[in-house]
Design a protein around this motif. Sequence first.
Motif, mmCIF file in Angstrom:
data_model
loop_
_atom_site.group_PDB
_atom_site.id
_atom_site.type_symbol
_atom_site.label_atom_id
_atom_site.label_comp_id
_atom_site.label_asym_id
_atom_site.label_seq_id
_atom_site.Cartn_x
_atom_site.Cartn_y
_atom_site.Cartn_z
ATOM 1 N N SER B 211 6.749 7.572 -11.302
ATOM 2 C CA SER B 211 6.538 7.401 -9.858
ATOM 3 C C SER B 211 5.429 8.324 -9.363
ATOM 4 N N LEU B 212 5.356 9.545 -9.941
ATOM 5 C CA LEU B 212 4.257 10.442 -9.545
ATOM 6 C C LEU B 212 2.912 9.817 -9.890
ATOM 7 N N LEU B 213 2.885 9.262 -11.070
ATOM 8 C CA LEU B 213 1.662 8.632 -11.536
ATOM 9 C C LEU B 213 1.285 7.468 -10.629
ATOM 10 N N ARG B 214 2.320 6.672 -10.343
ATOM 11 C CA ARG B 214 2.083 5.505 -9.487
ATOM 12 C C ARG B 214 1.561 5.949 -8.113
ATOM 13 N N ASN B 215 2.210 6.945 -7.580
ATOM 14 C CA ASN B 215 1.824 7.363 -6.236
ATOM 15 C C ASN B 215 0.438 7.990 -6.203
ATOM 16 N N ALA B 216 0.108 8.656 -7.309
ATOM 17 C CA ALA B 216 -1.219 9.274 -7.350
ATOM 18 C C ALA B 216 -2.302 8.203 -7.276
ATOM 19 N N GLY B 217 -2.023 7.084 -7.877
ATOM 20 C CA GLY B 217 -3.044 6.040 -7.888
ATOM 21 C C GLY B 217 -2.806 4.968 -6.841
ATOM 22 N N LEU B 218 -1.869 5.246 -5.969
ATOM 23 C CA LEU B 218 -1.482 4.222 -4.996
ATOM 24 C C LEU B 218 -2.624 3.895 -4.046
ATOM 25 N N LYS B 219 -2.871 2.616 -3.909
ATOM 26 C CA LYS B 219 -3.855 2.226 -2.901
ATOM 27 C C LYS B 219 -3.086 1.680 -1.709
ATOM 28 N N HIS B 220 -3.148 2.377 -0.633
ATOM 29 C CA HIS B 220 -2.325 1.987 0.510
ATOM 30 C C HIS B 220 -2.816 0.682 1.112
ATOM 31 N N LYS B 221 -1.865 -0.086 1.518
ATOM 32 C CA LYS B 221 -2.197 -1.388 2.087
ATOM 33 C C LYS B 221 -2.971 -1.240 3.384
ATOM 34 N N SER B 222 -2.526 -0.293 4.191
ATOM 35 C CA SER B 222 -3.152 -0.154 5.512
ATOM 36 C C SER B 222 -4.307 0.828 5.447
ATOM 37 N N THR B 223 -5.244 0.601 6.314
ATOM 38 C CA THR B 223 -6.385 1.505 6.443
ATOM 39 C C THR B 223 -6.594 1.756 7.924
ATOM 40 N N LEU B 224 -7.402 2.732 8.216
ATOM 41 C CA LEU B 224 -7.738 2.970 9.617
ATOM 42 C C LEU B 224 -8.357 1.700 10.214
ATOM 43 N N GLN B 225 -9.065 0.973 9.355
ATOM 44 C CA GLN B 225 -9.698 -0.256 9.804
ATOM 45 C C GLN B 225 -8.651 -1.277 10.228
ATOM 46 N N SER B 226 -7.634 -1.453 9.383
ATOM 47 C CA SER B 226 -6.628 -2.458 9.743
ATOM 48 C C SER B 226 -5.728 -1.936 10.863
ATOM 49 N N ALA B 227 -5.634 -0.616 10.966
ATOM 50 C CA ALA B 227 -4.773 -0.050 12.006
ATOM 51 C C ALA B 227 -5.311 -0.347 13.397
ATOM 52 N N ILE B 228 -6.628 -0.281 13.549
ATOM 53 C CA ILE B 228 -7.158 -0.543 14.889
ATOM 54 C C ILE B 228 -7.958 -1.846 14.952
ATOM 55 N N GLY B 229 -8.118 -2.474 13.799
ATOM 56 C CA GLY B 229 -8.772 -3.781 13.803
ATOM 57 C C GLY B 229 -10.270 -3.720 14.002
ATOM 58 N N VAL B 230 -10.880 -2.662 13.487
ATOM 59 C CA VAL B 230 -12.332 -2.555 13.604
ATOM 60 C C VAL B 230 -12.906 -2.409 12.205
ATOM 61 N N ARG B 231 -13.919 -3.218 11.907
ATOM 62 C CA ARG B 231 -14.505 -3.159 10.571
ATOM 63 C C ARG B 231 -15.708 -2.237 10.569
ATOM 64 N N HIS B 232 -15.538 -1.101 9.978
ATOM 65 C CA HIS B 232 -16.659 -0.177 9.823
ATOM 66 C C HIS B 232 -16.215 0.893 8.843
ATOM 67 N N ASN B 233 -17.144 1.394 8.070
ATOM 68 C CA ASN B 233 -16.769 2.405 7.089
ATOM 69 C C ASN B 233 -16.541 3.770 7.706
ATOM 70 N N ALA B 234 -17.260 4.017 8.785
ATOM 71 C CA ALA B 234 -17.146 5.343 9.390
ATOM 72 C C ALA B 234 -16.384 5.250 10.706
ATOM 73 N N ILE B 235 -15.079 5.450 10.613
ATOM 74 C CA ILE B 235 -14.283 5.507 11.844
ATOM 75 C C ILE B 235 -13.551 6.846 11.845
ATOM 76 N N VAL B 236 -13.599 7.511 12.967
ATOM 77 C CA VAL B 236 -12.907 8.784 13.090
ATOM 78 C C VAL B 236 -12.089 8.754 14.367
ATOM 79 N N GLN B 237 -10.854 9.204 14.258
ATOM 80 C CA GLN B 237 -10.114 9.317 15.509
ATOM 81 C C GLN B 237 -10.571 10.571 16.218
ATOM 82 N N GLU B 238 -10.943 10.403 17.471
ATOM 83 C CA GLU B 238 -11.409 11.552 18.239
ATOM 84 C C GLU B 238 -10.214 12.223 18.910
ATOM 85 N N THR B 239 -9.349 11.408 19.468
ATOM 86 C CA THR B 239 -8.127 11.989 20.028
ATOM 87 C C THR B 239 -6.984 11.000 19.948
ATOM 88 N N GLN B 240 -5.804 11.553 19.724
ATOM 89 C CA GLN B 240 -4.610 10.725 19.647
ATOM 90 C C GLN B 240 -3.994 10.513 21.022
#
Lengths: 968, 326, 240
Positions: B211-240
């Motif tokens: 499981s450690l091995l698996r988690n180390a290589g885990l590619k998470h399904k969600s990304t910041l891109q899918s979280a806010i629905g914006v396609r761009h490589n450089a997205i930074v949250q400025e404030t929560q």
Amino acid sequence: MLDPVEHSDSELGRVEVKNTTCYMCACRCGIRVTLRDGEIRHIEGNPEHPHNQGVICAKGASGIMKQYSPARLSKPLLRKQDAERGESEFEEISWEQAFSIMEERLGHLRATDPKKFALFTGRDQMQALTGLFARQFGTPNYAAHGGFCSVNMAAGMIYTIGGSFWEFGGPDLDRSKLFIMLGTAEDHDSNPLKIHLSKFKRNGGRFISINPIRTGYSAIADEWVPIKPGTDGALLLAICHEIIKQGLFDREFLIQYSNAAELVVNDPERDDFGLFHRFEMHVEEGCFDPENKLWWDREIGAIGTHTPGADPVILGEYTLDDGIKVTPSFQLLKDRVEEYTPEWAEGITHIPASTIRRLAHEMGVTARDQKIELPIAWRDVWGNEHKSVTGNPVSFHAMRGLAAHSNGFHTIRALSILMTLLGTIDRPGGFRHKAPFPRPIPPCPKPPKGPEGVQPNTPLDGMPLGWPAEPNDLFVDEQGEPVRIDKAFSWEHPLSVHGLMHNVITNAWRGDPYRIDTLMLFMANMAWNSSMNTVKVRQMLVDKDEDGEYKIPFIIVCDTFQSETVAFADLVLPDTSYLERYDAMSLLDRPISEFSGPVDAIRIPVVEPKGECKPFQEVLIELGSRLKLPAFTNEDGSRKYRDYPGFLINFETAPGSGIGFLSGWRGKDGARTLKGEPNPRQLDMYAKNNCMFQFELPKSYQYMRNWNKGYLEWARGHGMTRYAEPISIHLYSEVLQKFRLAAQGKSSGKQPPERLRRRVETYFDPLPFYYEPLENRHVDTQKYPLNALTQRPMAMYHSWDSQNAWLRQIHTHNYLFVNPQTARASGIGDGDWMWIESPHGRIRCMCRYSQAVEPGTVWTWNAIGKVSGAWGLTERANESQKGFLLNHIISEELPLEKAGEYLSNSDPVTGQAAWFDVRVKIYRADDDEPRVTSPQFETQKKLPGQDAKRGKWQAFYAGVTGLGKAGR
Amino acid sequence: MHPAFSVIFLTTLIGAGQGLFLALFTGQFYSLANLIPAQDSAGFYAVGSFVVLLLLGLGLFASIFHLGRPERAWRSAAKWRTSWLSREVIVLPLFMLLVFAYGFAHYMGWNEPLFTLGADIEVDVTILIGIAASFISFVLFVCTAMIYASVKFLEEWHHWLTVANYTLFGLASGFMLAAAFSAQQGVALVSFFGSWAVFFLFIAFITRFASLLRNAGLKHKSTLQSAIGVRHNAIVQETQGFMGGSFNTREFFHGRSEATLKMVRLLFLLLIFILSPLLLAISWSISSPLLPIAAFSVLYIGLLLERWYFFAEAKHPQNFYYQSMA
Amino acid sequence: MSQLALVIDLNVCVGCHACVTSCKEWNTSGWAGPMADLRPYDVDPTGTFFNRVQTYEVGEFPRTETIHFPKSCLHCEDPPCVPVCPTGASYKREDNGVVLVDYDKCIGCKYCAWSCPYGARELDGREKVMKKCTLCIDRITDETLPESERKPACVLACPTSARLFGDVHDPQSEVSIAIREQGGYQLMPEWGTKPANHYLPRRKTRITIHADELDRVDNPLLEELDAAVSEGASIDDVAF
Ligand SMILES: Nc1nc2c(c(=O)[nH]1)N[C@H]1C(S)=C(S)[C@@H](COP(=O)(O)OP(=O)(O)OC[C@H]3O[C@@H](n4cnc5c(=O)[nH]c(N)nc54)[C@H](O)[C@@H]3O)O[C@H]1N2
Ligand SMILES: Nc1nc2c(c(=O)[nH]1)N[C@H]1C(S)=C(S)[C@@H](COP(=O)(O)OP(=O)(O)OC[C@H]3O[C@@H](n4cnc5c(=O)[nH]c(N)nc54)[C@H](O)[C@@H]3O)O[C@H]1N2
Ligand code: SF4
Ligand code: SF4
Ligand code: SF4
Ligand code: SF4
Ligand code: SF4
Ligand SMILES: [Mo]
């Protein structure tokens, strides 16, 4: 839980709903306050209100937490005999004691030297009353916040087009196609602006924002044009250059409605050089621009302006029959902008020349090709009938990003001229006025003309604030030196039409031009966020003479909360909250008019005042009556107005004038509007009508008001203006030229003192020009390479919302936002502690990376930082430990040029505080430095009458676990 | 995720309890088949069951701190059809009841054979209860583990390995505890239980490492891109949107550095898979009652760290929304 | 069955937080209140909010887009937070699809929050029960309110009307049309939670200027040229 669908919220408790007007900020939205068992259940936008149409903002919707804030004052307080000023040691006194202290002190000042009493007010909306009080008292030392706020915007536009933005006018976004916003983060008219911006975008309009920073409104712009701060003048002049070069201006509009075609004397040898050539004509004395000027007709030559059938030119140089060389003012403008090419501006603004050119083309082509024509017939002042109203759908809005620089006046002149070139003044899709504007250029009120205007026991001879039209209107003594404590209307800042509140404390402390005795501050946090050079100003407030007397002997502060300034008071007057009192948003100062006609409004009390809080209006009326000021007393010396509502209803600007604070439901039975006898039931009528009165002008009076005969006559008839004369746009400003001529010694009358001649001559240029912000000249810009700005957060109003339990969770402290490129170059990481340093001081704060700021600029949210212990917060609160105030490193005066010669850090024309001129450098804080912001101040003590310490938890539930019950 | 100590204690304590019970019953079963010597009912099994109950009780007690409104805990049995938590809430008391019955039967000495299986396997009440309890114990392992493994958003957890690890760690710690218990009771089953414990540890090592091995290589399904629905490589949250923290910043972040995480991981691997078996191994040569107890203690501490890490390692997709304040 | 929801138009949201505090204000004294605040006047104030507005920066200077992003419970059509709740406190209404928490049943186990990928639930620090956006159920269904006001507090408050409210199952509703016509999208579609709330993306309006638009017979400078010629001036006066 009860099923929420089966049960209505109104079933719980005793519910009441009251309409009033919000004052969580100066926007003045209509609100509906729902009470449950006498406690505030809910505040929402009033859907029937024209101003905000039912919407509300973050602040407005947090009114409950303002009402029940632990920072609320509740008792009049007197500084303890043995306590030093600033230590926040007070004893509770009664109102009677407070009044007798003031009566005695002020009565003595009025009888001896009224100017020793100074009344300055901050973010208030009752200048009609405070100004009246000051004038009646006889002191010239009165102003509101305008001088440090946006006077450049007001003056720059009013001296050019006879109106300005915010409550005075604005972009017609309903019909506009292209909207350019410069230097605006939030604006005064914020909710309406948001409503219209969104509609505009949804209608397919194109929105361009010109701002060093992209937040808030700029975020939703179709294009963001980052600009170097203080350089908009260069940009606007370059756009004018391109528009003129391409012939994208509205020639017909310029000829008919501005002074573009009017002939200016163009012979440097003559004393009237630069003035319009005027022919002999009997003109009634008045504050309007008489029509005795000339055009050059293509066929006939010189001819009176607006001669029917004339075909005037706007370019060229001509010689009149008597040999006088003249030039249409447009030619002068064209010559002026000749050198202002986009390439020139690129080097200054850091905006590519191609972008500048494209912006100019977008504006010009949209204005020209997307003309709006409304089938609304109107008649101009010259008797011409027009079958329709036409307009060019390009509009602008600008705010303190232009105003708060020392070159702002000319920048804003350039903007007004650009708007005029595009033919967009008071026309559909462009800029439109709001009543009582347009007003004459400049408007009629004038300050007194000299020291003789100030006499003991006599009202001031003139308005405390006014609009100089020529050097003789200045308020100076024989030597040309200032009469006012803030040096307004002197040669230092001749057109300081809103005063210079930011210099009052420094001047009074230094005794330059003189010492005062009592300083009364109302709704202004002058020991903190509304002063520049805060650290020093706080010392001035407690500084003493050799004889142990405070340099400013007596300070009265009227505030609703435990602000930083209250600590420096000798006498504290606890004001009510906006939900506890009457207020008027009057046509006499700041109404909430719409494009379609005048609107004014009132506030009514919806809850009982806390403790012994008393509305400041009541204080002024009581004081006015005790001091027997004429406006507040009957002939026999008895008190004239029972209370403020009585004043609101019964006051008339002159006996029988029929003009009062409120324009709706006048006349005995309420049947008259704008003008009419007092109506005893007027306030009830307002209350029944959402606390506002709206008058809709006939459609044909709603446009082209500067020249609209019907409108102007209506306005005169209803006491809004004195003259129904055309208000021609001052593309070329003769007013400024008159000051320049005086400085050149070419005119008789008042002359500037020698030391200021060059200054006046330079800055009173009749045409807009670009110069670097003044501070840049005194500062090594290599050493201090960056500009530092502040922006208003939408969810906070200046300093006064940190006491709000909800709002402070959104902005608990502030960071310095820095472009990563800039920060990395200084070795500063995201979140690191760092220093920001100007020539005037330095601040330790935290860094936040942001890609949304131009690399030469750093910025932070305004007024989040607080003194520890102030505002009902604990001494550990983030606001004081991690928050900071940029004001510490902004100077209220320019670095000395000559010993003993102090000049305000302000626009040399208007005295507008140059907040945004400050130059800084940044560097990383050492790892062993404390993790708190610097400077820090001694913790401010809690005041008698403030609520006891609040618990760890607060769970507000109106009527159940609320905070409004007695004892809390 | 923020490692909640209530949950860390709950899962490790009841895991050890379940394991201990299974160990006891395994012992009884072996002795039934006469593979190992039989033990005294009241002295060994009843006291053993008491220890099991004690662990379960402590676990339950710890779990109270996890609940905002523990006084309403009874309500949580309502949704057993859909909620693993609800199932655990039902199964845990059931298991406790069975363990109690098992211990009580031993204590009362209800050893009368009810029937005999094959030649000489005499089945008494305790055996029947033991079988039922063993079954339920496994069900409980599954329920507990599935609380975590079923949350698909916590991809580090959302795998059968989580169930395997919970079960195996429960078994290993339970058997190790049984060894320690035997040592303490002076019963000669230390190596019997100890061998089982080491065996489970060995498998657990494989599954946990997997499981450690698996988690180390885990590619998470969600990304910041899918979280806010914006396609761009450089997205930074400025404030929560708030600065003083919220439930979302407290519950889903461990707030520790990567280095701490790494250290904890190393430590739990060391304690669980090396130090604990080592101590046990030493006890085979130097028979001291203290060593097996030490082995268990080290193992348990290791498990606390393992569970802490289990939480800290899991990255909740909601965290994309809570990155920065300004 | 109808499914009520919010549609948030990122194209006009200016990040003003009006929706944040108007939500707090309506709900703290309403059916779902109170929404407690911890250390309200002290260090690190924190409290329960049903709606938060966040800001993201996309791209690098000068091509930066600043995006204001309001987020509350998305009222998922297949809400993962509901089945995991052991007490049944979390439920999805049959009549309008609103996902709610019954505080009287909630034990504050936080399991539902773990099962929400959007971070839309907040455990009230003082009440110790799970709270979340109720879609203002106590407003939108309150028959004593005029129809126009049977909308969530945040929707009524929003100055840019960036928040649309309606039934996403009704293809003719304002929200469905907006989703359809303006590219409405869901957050983290990868989880199959089918959020009922949708977001409308940024859109850009551009103006194209053709070269011939700068070169026309109605150029006012041409008119001036005539005049200048009649006065004997030269092209030099007007050309750049
Ligand atoms: N660095 C920097 N500094 C700035 C600016 C900037 O952009 N950057 N902006 C400047 C501008 S434009 C302005 S207008 C000033 C604003 O500065 P101020 O006018 O000082 O505004 P506030 O600090 O919000 O409020 C002043 C006081 O009013 C009190 N108050 C609130 N409500 C009431 C009430 O109902 N009655 C009474 N009597 N008092 C009340 C508050 O408690 C507070 O103490 O700040 C200026 N300062
Ligand atoms: N929520 C809220 N609303 C408020 C207030 C508040 O405190 N809070 N204050 C009220 C008051 S008193 C005022 S005066 C108004 C002020 O309203 P605004 O003028 O809109 O407010 P500021 O935050 O001062 O914004 C100045 C803007 O100008 C930009 N800027 C600075 N220098 C330059 C420049 O050289 N060129 C250009 N193009 N841009 C520049 C800054 O980046 C910033 O975006 O807001 C009013 N409304
Ligand atoms: S914009 Fe100002 S007046 Fe309007 S609701 Fe907000 S705080 Fe109140
Ligand atoms: S957003 Fe989260 S809390 Fe709301 S319904 Fe979906 S999963 Fe549940
Ligand atoms: S916290 Fe409350 S609503 Fe959430 S799962 Fe637990 S009991 Fe259900
Ligand atoms: S719908 Fe109601 S509860 Fe939900 S975010 Fe909006 S105001 Fe808050
Ligand atoms: S109220 Fe509207 S504009 Fe303001 S943050 Fe919320 S959604 Fe955006
Ligand atoms: Mo201002």
